[in-house]
Design a protein around this motif. Structure first.
Motif, PDB file in Angstrom:
ATOM      1  N   GLN A 123       0.834  -1.191   0.000  1.00 57.34           N
ATOM      2  CA  GLN A 123       0.000   0.000   0.000  1.00 57.34           C
ATOM      3  C   GLN A 123       0.873   1.247   0.000  1.00 57.34           C
ATOM      4  O   GLN A 123       1.981   1.245   0.547  1.00 57.34           O
ATOM      5  N   GLY A 124       0.381   2.319  -0.626  1.00 55.49           N
ATOM      6  CA  GLY A 124       1.184   3.514  -0.858  1.00 55.49           C
ATOM      7  C   GLY A 124       1.895   4.037   0.374  1.00 55.49           C
ATOM      8  O   GLY A 124       3.095   4.315   0.342  1.00 55.49           O
ATOM      9  N   LYS A 125       1.173   4.187   1.479  1.00 59.46           N
ATOM     10  CA  LYS A 125       1.776   4.726   2.693  1.00 59.46           C
ATOM     11  C   LYS A 125       2.858   3.802   3.237  1.00 59.46           C
ATOM     12  O   LYS A 125       3.887   4.264   3.739  1.00 59.46           O
ATOM     13  N   ASN A 126       2.630   2.500   3.160  1.00 57.90           N
ATOM     14  CA  ASN A 126       3.605   1.565   3.694  1.00 57.90           C
ATOM     15  C   ASN A 126       4.853   1.475   2.830  1.00 57.90           C
ATOM     16  O   ASN A 126       5.955   1.255   3.338  1.00 57.90           O
ATOM     17  N   LEU A 127       4.698   1.632   1.525  1.00 58.35           N
ATOM     18  CA  LEU A 127       5.865   1.600   0.656  1.00 58.35           C
ATOM     19  C   LEU A 127       6.786   2.777   0.980  1.00 58.35           C
ATOM     20  O   LEU A 127       8.004   2.622   1.089  1.00 58.35           O
ATOM     21  N   ALA A 128       6.190   3.954   1.162  1.00 57.46           N
ATOM     22  CA  ALA A 128       6.983   5.114   1.591  1.00 57.46           C
ATOM     23  C   ALA A 128       7.461   4.938   3.027  1.00 57.46           C
ATOM     24  O   ALA A 128       8.557   5.373   3.392  1.00 57.46           O
TER      25      ALA A 128
END
Length: 442
Positions: A123-128
């Motif tokens: 998920q986007g937040k977790n990748l960052a």
């Protein structure tokens, strides 16, 4: 019937020897407990909770931190695929590095760990968040072992793929279908930033995204920043960005006819019998390429080797004010970055990007790099001087791969370790160094 099946085995060649299997009571990775102690001291669990979001809801058997630790520690121990989770879930070392919830139940099995890595972490937040988690972990070590001068090394590498992975492509330089990640290291070997890229991009593609935020962050802490890179990063826009930020640099420059004309007097072989020892000459001069807005210092190194007809010639563009020999010596230390990349590939299986989706492979790369950094911080902060130059592969084979037997009593767990490379004295010394580390701020 059950008692008969569980009796020890008797071997004919030695009547005094009996063999039995103890299953989940025996581990081959007892050395991981030392890494877990360092992880606790650095606040790795708090960093996981701060930077990653658990979207699985409230009814979860395994906490987020346990799943991340299982993914990271399995790579640090040399297990390259989540298929190994089927066995590691019941391994005593992997159970004990987690929270009390998995001491009896065990860790995540393959299916759960697979969905965690490819669904929750993508998920986007977790990748960052994985990138932020990695940088903050290294930041904890920088606060402990701080230097006024920071040296940054940037390099790209090849990760071959097999199949039809998204954004994989043929790279003519490597002559393979691959991914082509970009990596940024400091001189202590910590990987500060990374970017997974398609296989057919230029080696320097996306350098701004990784390099400039790191420079700004270091300068905000009052650090002097110096940058090194090979000829793939010999780009005028990069020089200008570094000069605007008052960053010193040494970057290899591809040879051309104009550069060689400036050192024509050095290219003639010395008169007389050739020396068995290489003859080395240096020259520093100002040079301005057609695309450059200003002239810059270039250092040339010319080497004549016995038995070779032509000299070896190299050029480095730099704004360092040190003598030419010192500039070349400083640049040559950049080769350690290639060694760290090699360690990442061999020790923590950085090349194991076997998922179809590009985003899933980004997660797998980050988990491998976090495992690499955890191992490198163990080497930097806890190992005694006599072995602090061991590679991560050596640490795996000699310290992590320490056999042990788990014994449970009413109030305690005992892990009885075999004494081989990891001796009682060495174990105690590392525990003392970890306990002496200052508690991280925040």
């Amino acid at each position: 019937m059950g008692e008969t099946q569980n009796r020890p085995f008797q071997l004919s060649f030695n009547s005094w020897l009996k063999v039995d299997f103890q299953g989940a009571r025996v581990t081959s990775d007892g050395g991981l407990l030392l890494v877990r102690e360092l992880d606790e001291r650095l606040g790795f669990g708090q960093l996981i909770e701060r930077n990653l979001t658990d979207a699985r809801g409230m009814n979860t058997q395994l906490p987020l931190t346990d799943l991340v630790r299982q993914s990271v520690y399995s790579r640090l121990a040399g297990y390259e695929d989540v298929n190994d989770a089927e066995r590691l879930a019941q391994d005593p070392a992997f159970r004990l590095i987690g929270s009390s919830k998995i001491w009896e139940r065990g860790g995540a099995l393959t299916s759960r760990l697979q969905s965690f890595e490819t669904e929750v972490l993508t998920q986007g937040k977790n990748l960052a968040g994985l990138a932020a988690l990695n940088r903050e972990l290294v930041g904890r070590a920088e606060a402990i072992d701080s230097c006024r001068r920071v040296v940054l090394d940037m390099d790209s590498t090849e990760i071959p793929v097999y199949g039809e992975q998204e954004q994989s492509a043929y790279n003519g330089h490597f002559e393979s279908t691959c991914y082509h990640p970009l990596l940024l290291f400091n001189r202590e070997g910590d990987c500060l930033a990374a970017k997974l890229r398609p296989g057919n991009v230029h080696s320097a593609e996306g350098w701004e995204e990784l390099l400039l935020p790191e420079i700004e962050g270091q300068q905000q802490h009052g650090k002097e920043v110096v940058f090194r890179a090979d000829a793939a990063f010999a780009k005028p826009e990069l020089y200008e960005a570094l000069e605007e930020r008052d960053v010193k640099y040494a970057i290899r420059l591809p040879a051309n006819d104009n550069l060689e004309r400036d050192i024509a007097e050095l290219l003639t072989r010395p008169v007389g019998r050739p020396s068995y020892k290489p003859v080395v000459w240096f020259k520093s001069f100002l040079y301005q390429a057609a695309r450059w807005k200003t002239a810059r210092r270039v250092v040339a190194k010319v080497e004549f080797h016995f038995g070779e007809l032509f000299p070896r010639v190299g050029f480095i563009v730099t704004n360092l004010g040190t003598p030419s020999r010192a500039v070349v010596r400083f640049y040559n230390q950049r080769g350690t970055a290639e060694q760290w990349i090699k360690e990442g590939k061999q020790a923590v299986k950085m090349t194991r990007l076997s998922c179809h989706r590009f985003r899933s492979n980004q997660v797998r790369l980050w988990l491998s790099l976090i495992a690499y950094n955890v191992g490198n911080l163990w080497r930097r902060l806890a190992l005694p001087t006599r072995i602090d130059s061991w590679s991560l592969t050596s640490l795996q084979q000699r310290l992590v791969k320490t056999g042990g037997r788990l014994i449970k009593h009413a109030r305690y767990y005992w892990l009885l370790l075999a004494e081989s490379h990891l001796t009682r004295q060495l174990f105690a010394g590392m525990l003392r160094k970890i306990a002496a580390l200052p508690a991280p701020a925040g």
